[in-house]
Design an enzyme around this catalytic site. Structure first.
Site, short mmCIF file in Angstrom:
data_model
loop_
_atom_site.label_atom_id
_atom_site.label_comp_id
_atom_site.label_asym_id
_atom_site.label_seq_id
_atom_site.Cartn_x
_atom_site.Cartn_y
_atom_site.Cartn_z
N ARG A 7 7.53 3.53 -4.72
CA ARG A 7 7.41 3.91 -3.32
C ARG A 7 6.48 2.94 -2.60
O ARG A 7 5.47 2.51 -3.13
CB ARG A 7 6.84 5.32 -3.20
N VAL A 8 6.89 2.61 -1.38
CA VAL A 8 6.01 1.91 -0.44
C VAL A 8 5.99 2.72 0.85
O VAL A 8 6.87 3.55 1.08
CB VAL A 8 6.46 0.45 -0.16
N SER A 9 4.98 2.49 1.67
CA SER A 9 4.78 3.33 2.85
C SER A 9 5.65 2.99 4.05
O SER A 9 5.96 3.85 4.85
CB SER A 9 3.31 3.28 3.28
N THR A 10 6.04 1.72 4.19
CA THR A 10 6.81 1.33 5.38
C THR A 10 8.06 0.55 4.97
O THR A 10 8.15 0.01 3.87
CB THR A 10 5.97 0.43 6.33
N GLN A 13 7.55 -3.16 3.83
CA GLN A 13 6.93 -3.46 2.54
C GLN A 13 7.98 -3.66 1.46
O GLN A 13 9.09 -3.16 1.55
CB GLN A 13 5.95 -2.36 2.15
#
Length: 193
Positions: A7-10, A13
Site C-alpha cells: 500500500r501507498v498513500s497516493t 506514489q
C-alpha cells in the site's frame, strides 16, 4: 497461501519497492492498494481479509503499510489471527506470528498498547473529576440557538464585519458560522415562498 499486501498513500506514489520485497519473500498473490493508511475502510485490504483461510500468511513490507495507529494495527492483526492466519512483517522482525517467538513478542506489544490506552483513560477521568471539583463543566459547548444564528446571518449579510470577527464575537469556528448562515437562509427561503 502467502498473500502480500502493498500500500501507498497516493496515486502518484510507486509500489515497486514493496512488490519486489514481497515477491522475493515468497508472496504467491499480492494485493495492491493506493489509499491513505488513516482510512479504516480500505477495499483491497477488506478483500484480502475476506480471502484469508486457516494457515494463510499475510506478508507486509513494514507495519506502516497496514495502518497508522497502534490501535488499528492491533485490530487488524487480531482479525487476521481470528481467521486462523498469520502475519509477517519484513522490516519488523518481531512481528511474525508464524513462530512462537513472534507470537509472544506480538502479545507483549499488544499488552503494552492496552496498558497505554488504560493509562490515558485513567488520566482523562482524573482530569475531568478535578475540573468538576473546581466547578468547570465538561463536554461540548451548547448549540447556537436560532436568535444567535439570525444575528450571525444579519452580520454576515451586512458585510461590514469580517468573518473572523463574527467568529470571535460568537466564539465559533468558520464551519459553524457557515452552517448557521446556511440554516437561516433556508428558513428565509421557506418563509418567502
Amino acid at each position: 497461501m502467502v498473500f502480500g499486501y502493498a500500500r501507498v498513500s497516493t496515486q502518484e506514489q510507486n509500489l515497486d519497492r514493496q512488490l519486489d520485497m514481497l515477491k522475493e519473500s515468497g508472496a504467491e498473490e499480492i494485493i495492491k492498494e493506493k489509499i491513505t493508511g488513516t482510512k479504516f475502510d480500505r477495499p483491497e485490504l477488506n478483500r484480502l481479509l475476506d480471502k484469508l483461510r486457516i494457515g494463510d500468511t499475510v506478508l507486509i513490507a513494514d507495519l506502516t503499510r497496514l495502518g497508522r495507529s497502534t490501535k488499528d494495527l492491533f485490530n487488524l492483526v487480531e482479525q487476521i489471527e481470528k481467521k486462523g492466519a498469520n502475519i509477517k512483517s519484513l522490516k519488523e522482525n518481531w512481528l511474525d506470528t508464524t513462530t512462537p517467538q513472534g507470537k509472544l513478542m506480538f502479545t507483549f506489544m499488544a499488552g503494552i498498547s492496552q496498558f497505554e490506552r488504560d493509562l490515558i483513560s485513567q488520566r482523562t477521568k482524573e482530569g475531568l473529576e478535578a475540573a468538576r471539583a473546581r466547578g468547570k463543566k465538561g463536554g461540548r459547548k451548547p448549540k447556537l440557538d436560532i436568535s444567535k444564528k439570525k444575528a450571525i446571518y444579519e452580520l454576515y449579510e451586512q458585510k461590514k464585519i469580517g468573518l473572523k470577527d463574527i467568529c470571535d464575537m460568537f466564539m465559533i469556528t468558520k464551519p459553524t458560522l457557515y452552517k448557521a448562515i446556511h440554516e437561516v437562509s433556508k428558513l428565509r427561503d421557506v418563509n418567502i415562498k
